[in-house]
Write a protein that holds these residues in place. Sequence first.
Motif, PDB file in Angstrom:
ATOM      1  N   GLY A 135       0.812  -1.216   0.000  1.00 24.27           N
ATOM      2  CA  GLY A 135       0.000   0.000   0.000  1.00 24.27           C
ATOM      3  C   GLY A 135       0.842   1.259   0.000  1.00 24.27           C
ATOM      4  N   ARG A 136       0.208   2.359  -0.352  1.00 26.60           N
ATOM      5  CA  ARG A 136       0.854   3.662  -0.293  1.00 26.60           C
ATOM      6  C   ARG A 136      -0.204   4.723  -0.087  1.00 26.60           C
ATOM      7  NH1 ARG A 136       2.770   4.303  -6.639  1.00 26.60           N
ATOM      8  NH2 ARG A 136       0.713   3.938  -7.583  1.00 26.60           N
ATOM      9  N   ALA A 137       0.229   5.877   0.421  1.00 25.12           N
ATOM     10  CA  ALA A 137      -0.712   6.956   0.722  1.00 25.12           C
ATOM     11  C   ALA A 137       0.025   8.284   0.714  1.00 25.12           C
ATOM     12  CB  ALA A 137      -1.371   6.727   2.080  1.00 25.12           C
ATOM     13  N   VAL A 138      -0.727   9.355   0.580  1.00 25.13           N
ATOM     14  CA  VAL A 138      -0.207  10.710   0.741  1.00 25.13           C
ATOM     15  C   VAL A 138      -1.031  11.396   1.821  1.00 25.13           C
ATOM     16  CG1 VAL A 138       0.040  12.983  -0.324  1.00 25.13           C
ATOM     17  CG2 VAL A 138       0.710  10.947  -1.588  1.00 25.13           C
ATOM     18  N   VAL A 139      -0.338  11.975   2.773  1.00 29.17           N
ATOM     19  CA  VAL A 139      -0.976  12.640   3.911  1.00 29.17           C
ATOM     20  C   VAL A 139      -0.439  14.055   4.004  1.00 29.17           C
ATOM     21  CG1 VAL A 139      -1.369  12.548   6.412  1.00 29.17           C
ATOM     22  CG2 VAL A 139      -1.118  10.425   5.114  1.00 29.17           C
ATOM     23  N   SER A 140      -1.319  15.019   4.203  1.00 32.00           N
ATOM     24  CA  SER A 140      -0.878  16.405   4.338  1.00 32.00           C
ATOM     25  C   SER A 140      -0.093  16.580   5.633  1.00 32.00           C
ATOM     26  CB  SER A 140      -2.086  17.349   4.345  1.00 32.00           C
ATOM     27  OG  SER A 140      -2.827  17.218   5.556  1.00 32.00           O
ATOM     28  N   GLN A 141       0.769  17.611   5.667  1.00 28.27           N
ATOM     29  CA  GLN A 141       1.451  17.933   6.908  1.00 28.27           C
ATOM     30  C   GLN A 141       0.403  18.328   7.959  1.00 28.27           C
ATOM     31  OE1 GLN A 141       4.398  17.894   8.199  1.00 28.27           O
ATOM     32  NE2 GLN A 141       5.750  17.431   6.482  1.00 28.27           N
ATOM     33  N   PRO A 142       0.521  17.811   9.172  1.00 27.04           N
ATOM     34  CA  PRO A 142      -0.494  18.126  10.182  1.00 27.04           C
ATOM     35  C   PRO A 142      -0.466  19.587  10.598  1.00 27.04           C
ATOM     36  CG  PRO A 142       1.319  16.881  11.154  1.00 27.04           C
ATOM     37  CD  PRO A 142       1.553  16.885   9.677  1.00 27.04           C
TER      38      PRO A 142
END
Length: 271
Positions: free
Chosen positions: A185-192
């Motif tokens: 799997g892979r994902a992109v998450v915004s900076q918190p």
Amino acid sequence: MPRDRERVLELIAGDRLPGRPAVTDSMLGHVLAGRCPGDAAVSLLEEPRTDVALHRSGEIVGAIGWAVRAQGGDGLLLWLHCAEDDQMIAGVLVRHMLEQAGRRTVHAFQAPTAISFAGLPVRNRRGTAVTLEAVGFSRQDGWSYLHHRLDTLRRLPYEVIDITESADPYGWYVRLREKDGTFVGRAVVSQPVEGTAVLEWITLTPQPDGTGHILLQHCLAHLADRGVRELTLLLDTPADHTDHSWGPVRDLHRQAGFHEIDQLHPYTRRP
């Protein structure tokens, strides 16, 4: 006037969804100037306007931001907030905007702004939703707004994960794999921001035993280790719910601990 801006910020804060950061005066300034991120066509606006509704005491009880698209001439209702989402106040603001916009197609909450995602939260902002439909707006396909608190997650140490910086969007690129290196799997998450991040997108290898949500939980646990306390996510949602293809994806995220807080829908009104 500074006091007027403070009052508008108070109205916006009253409509804030769980998991969304507080709106600052700088963010409001971008919205008042009619600047919308991520959409070049929307960013080219003519005469962006902000109108307010006043109580007889002189206090601002509602505000609406709207403009006309430079290309095509459609009207854009960019944002609207009013005291306790009062249906009467929302009606006054929307009807005033339509009178000023004239006979043209108007899109409401179609584009994200510095203070919000695209789409009106139809549960949290029921008064505004009722008002839009009462004056002829039609609800369009939108997004399910999911929320997850990560601060209670226990790390699951037996998977391998890489987290690197991502430039577009600005945040983290997450790669999840088995101990033997097999990609899962892979994902992109915004900076918190203030401990809250947005799961921009995620792809997981289908699991024959139906345990894909376990992979997602692994990913979330590592984000919690990085200081992410809350995570939000938008899933495509049909306006009439007749298309059920989105159901399995929604169920996957629910099994991993996400909860649907609201549904965000844009609206369109033809002349």
